[in-house]
Design an enzyme around this catalytic site. Sequence first.
Site, PDB file in Angstrom:
ATOM      1  N   SER A 138       0.860  -1.167   0.000  1.00 23.60           N
ATOM      2  CA  SER A 138       0.000   0.000   0.000  1.00 23.60           C
ATOM      3  C   SER A 138       0.904   1.228   0.000  1.00 23.60           C
ATOM      4  O   SER A 138       1.711   1.397   0.916  1.00 23.60           O
ATOM      5  CB  SER A 138      -0.885  -0.027   1.247  1.00 23.60           C
ATOM      6  OG  SER A 138      -1.619   1.164   1.359  1.00 23.60           O
ATOM      7  N   LYS A 164      -1.201  -1.034  -4.291  1.00 16.87           N
ATOM      8  CA  LYS A 164      -2.362  -0.222  -3.905  1.00 16.87           C
ATOM      9  C   LYS A 164      -1.898   1.219  -3.755  1.00 16.87           C
ATOM     10  O   LYS A 164      -0.873   1.479  -3.120  1.00 16.87           O
ATOM     11  CB  LYS A 164      -2.922  -0.781  -2.589  1.00 16.87           C
ATOM     12  CG  LYS A 164      -3.880   0.127  -1.846  1.00 16.87           C
ATOM     13  CD  LYS A 164      -4.637  -0.673  -0.803  1.00 16.87           C
ATOM     14  CE  LYS A 164      -4.728   0.043   0.527  1.00 16.87           C
ATOM     15  NZ  LYS A 164      -5.429  -0.766   1.537  1.00 16.87           N
ATOM     16  N   LYS A 166      -2.926   5.074  -2.555  1.00 15.66           N
ATOM     17  CA  LYS A 166      -3.877   5.903  -1.810  1.00 15.66           C
ATOM     18  C   LYS A 166      -4.273   7.084  -2.671  1.00 15.66           C
ATOM     19  O   LYS A 166      -3.410   7.706  -3.316  1.00 15.66           O
ATOM     20  CB  LYS A 166      -3.215   6.405  -0.514  1.00 15.66           C
ATOM     21  CG  LYS A 166      -2.932   5.299   0.495  1.00 15.66           C
ATOM     22  CD  LYS A 166      -4.211   4.781   1.115  1.00 15.66           C
ATOM     23  CE  LYS A 166      -3.901   3.865   2.301  1.00 15.66           C
ATOM     24  NZ  LYS A 166      -5.141   3.329   2.887  1.00 15.66           N
ATOM     25  N   ASP A 191      -7.153   3.162  -3.019  1.00 14.76           N
ATOM     26  CA  ASP A 191      -7.859   3.214  -1.730  1.00 14.76           C
ATOM     27  C   ASP A 191      -8.104   4.676  -1.357  1.00 14.76           C
ATOM     28  O   ASP A 191      -7.155   5.445  -1.193  1.00 14.76           O
ATOM     29  CB  ASP A 191      -7.009   2.521  -0.644  1.00 14.76           C
ATOM     30  CG  ASP A 191      -7.726   2.434   0.706  1.00 14.76           C
ATOM     31  OD1 ASP A 191      -8.881   2.905   0.813  1.00 14.76           O
ATOM     32  OD2 ASP A 191      -7.129   1.889   1.657  1.00 14.76           O
ATOM     33  N   GLU A 216     -11.092   0.851  -3.203  1.00 15.16           N
ATOM     34  CA  GLU A 216     -11.397   0.550  -1.805  1.00 15.16           C
ATOM     35  C   GLU A 216     -12.013   1.764  -1.126  1.00 15.16           C
ATOM     36  O   GLU A 216     -11.486   2.874  -1.234  1.00 15.16           O
ATOM     37  CB  GLU A 216     -10.083   0.133  -1.112  1.00 15.16           C
ATOM     38  CG  GLU A 216     -10.218  -0.332   0.317  1.00 15.16           C
ATOM     39  CD  GLU A 216      -8.868  -0.808   0.879  1.00 15.16           C
ATOM     40  OE1 GLU A 216      -7.942  -1.123   0.100  1.00 15.16           O
ATOM     41  OE2 GLU A 216      -8.736  -0.848   2.112  1.00 15.16           O
ATOM     42  N   ASP A 241     -13.791  -1.436   3.231  1.00 15.20           N
ATOM     43  CA  ASP A 241     -12.863  -1.551   4.352  1.00 15.20           C
ATOM     44  C   ASP A 241     -13.587  -0.977   5.580  1.00 15.20           C
ATOM     45  O   ASP A 241     -14.259  -1.706   6.323  1.00 15.20           O
ATOM     46  CB  ASP A 241     -11.565  -0.791   4.003  1.00 15.20           C
ATOM     47  CG  ASP A 241     -10.556  -0.691   5.141  1.00 15.20           C
ATOM     48  OD1 ASP A 241     -10.858  -1.148   6.263  1.00 15.20           O
ATOM     49  OD2 ASP A 241      -9.453  -0.135   4.935  1.00 15.20           O
ATOM     50  N   LYS A 265      -9.953  -6.889   8.038  1.00 11.12           N
ATOM     51  CA  LYS A 265      -8.912  -6.513   9.004  1.00 11.12           C
ATOM     52  C   LYS A 265      -9.357  -7.091  10.339  1.00 11.12           C
ATOM     53  O   LYS A 265     -10.476  -6.809  10.806  1.00 11.12           O
ATOM     54  CB  LYS A 265      -8.789  -4.990   9.126  1.00 11.12           C
ATOM     55  CG  LYS A 265      -8.149  -4.334   7.917  1.00 11.12           C
ATOM     56  CD  LYS A 265      -8.025  -2.823   8.094  1.00 11.12           C
ATOM     57  CE  LYS A 265      -7.401  -2.198   6.856  1.00 11.12           C
ATOM     58  NZ  LYS A 265      -7.517  -0.716   6.884  1.00 11.12           N
ATOM     59  N   GLY A 293      -4.184  -4.201   6.102  1.00  5.69           N
ATOM     60  CA  GLY A 293      -3.119  -3.907   7.060  1.00  5.69           C
ATOM     61  C   GLY A 293      -3.375  -2.588   7.766  1.00  5.69           C
ATOM     62  O   GLY A 293      -4.148  -1.755   7.283  1.00  5.69           O
TER      63      GLY A 293
HETATM   64  O1  OSB Z   1      -7.138   1.889   4.632  1.00 10.11           O
HETATM   65  O2  OSB Z   1      -6.094   0.082   4.446  1.00 10.11           O
HETATM   66  C1  OSB Z   1      -6.174   1.206   4.910  1.00 10.11           C
HETATM   67  C2  OSB Z   1      -2.970   2.163   6.763  1.00 10.11           C
HETATM   68  C3  OSB Z   1      -3.499   2.839   7.833  1.00 10.11           C
HETATM   69  C4  OSB Z   1      -4.859   2.993   7.932  1.00 10.11           C
HETATM   70  C5  OSB Z   1      -5.705   2.472   6.956  1.00 10.11           C
HETATM   71  C6  OSB Z   1      -5.181   1.778   5.879  1.00 10.11           C
HETATM   72  C7  OSB Z   1      -3.788   1.656   5.760  1.00 10.11           C
HETATM   73  C8  OSB Z   1      -3.126   1.029   4.639  1.00 10.11           C
HETATM   74  C9  OSB Z   1      -1.748   0.470   4.873  1.00 10.11           C
HETATM   75  O3  OSB Z   1      -3.569   0.998   3.512  1.00 10.11           O
HETATM   76  C10 OSB Z   1      -1.717  -1.011   4.975  1.00 10.11           C
HETATM   77  C11 OSB Z   1      -0.390  -1.484   5.512  1.00 10.11           C
HETATM   78  O4  OSB Z   1       0.603  -1.357   4.796  1.00 10.11           O
HETATM   79  O5  OSB Z   1      -0.348  -1.959   6.662  1.00 10.11           O
HETATM   80 MG    MG Z   2      -8.372   0.837   3.332  1.00  9.30          MG
END
Ligand code: OSB
Ligand code: MG
Length: 371
Positions: A138, A164, A166, A191, A216, A241, A265, A293
Amino acid sequence: MTIPIKQITLRKLNMELKHPFTTSFGTMQSKHFYIVEISDHEGNKGYGESVAFISPWYSEETVETNLHVMRDFLIPILKENTINHPDDVSKLFEPIKRHQMAKAALETAVWDLYAKRQKQPLAKALGGEKKQIDVGVSIGIKSSIEDLLNEIQENVDAGYKRIKIKIKPGWDVDVLKQVRKTFPDTPIMADANSAYTLEDMNHLKQLDDLDLMMIEQPLAYDDIVDHATLQANMTTPICLDESIHSLEDTRKAIQLGSCKIINIKIGRVGGLTESKKIHDYCLAHHIDVWCGGMLEAGVGRAHNIALTTLSGFTMPGDTAGSERYWHKDIIEPAVVVEDGVITVPDQAGIGYEIDEQALEEFTVEKETFEF
Ligand code: OSB
Ligand code: MG
């Protein structure tokens, strides 16, 4: 066979992230979080990690609400009741509304303790069969497209199975168009962490031309109704999510057509038992799931790995290698990714040793509860 608890220790840790991580809701530089240690009378120790952040910007829980709820409500429930199987824990916690991350921190520690007492890997105790799991990365919001393209290239070269990215208003369609142009064949997804509303529908529909695996959580953190409208108007699969906290939420979202994919999660749904239920339900309803994650340290990462061994986890998850996040992790060995794959450990429980010295080094507060 009961799982007799001798004591529970809550440790608050503070760890610096190797690189700041930016999402549509802000930037994280370091992580405060709880590590739960539950011991029995024979010297076995089970570990859990809370994934709540210091501020309530992902969900309503925080590091401080975790302490309040664990100390004042959940630990007393564990003291007053006999646990025969880890599945009992989520049932016992049911009278306490929400606070899934606090519940999961304790519940996952009971699962680890249980698996260690059974002398079997946690993955096996959960019913998982995969020996290796596929993972992706991510990538946070960057200050320039060049930075983003470089980071994607590094992770594609390292063999990660999907990327992924953001997104947020102002860092979305144009950025993803450039990414797709530079990486025509890479599995890519986006995401939004709930940064849009239905008013952005026409803007988001432009993503349909980019062959993304999924988008996402585009809409509100607590929505499943508007997501159904958006999904009906977009070909890109929507993955939920933030909106999914339980099997019940899952059932309703699938029934409404709010998503085609679910990010599970463990912390967000209250533990491993609920994660398994959601997995089983999605498998029966032909909905793909993958493991999300929360920038976890080693204990949370190990639980994610064990869960991902279940057969319905058909898509690469966000559980990247420890070295992407930490200079030094709290487990031994650290989580290593080779060619986008993690080899599932076969030792009992979470399958990694706790690095007691590192754990001590990062501990800022500690409280023990005798049973
Ligand atoms: O939305 O999945 C998410 C990290 C912090 C809060 C929310 C998210 C995330 C990530 C990182 O996308 C996932 C990771 O590398 O642990
Ligand atoms: Mg997410």
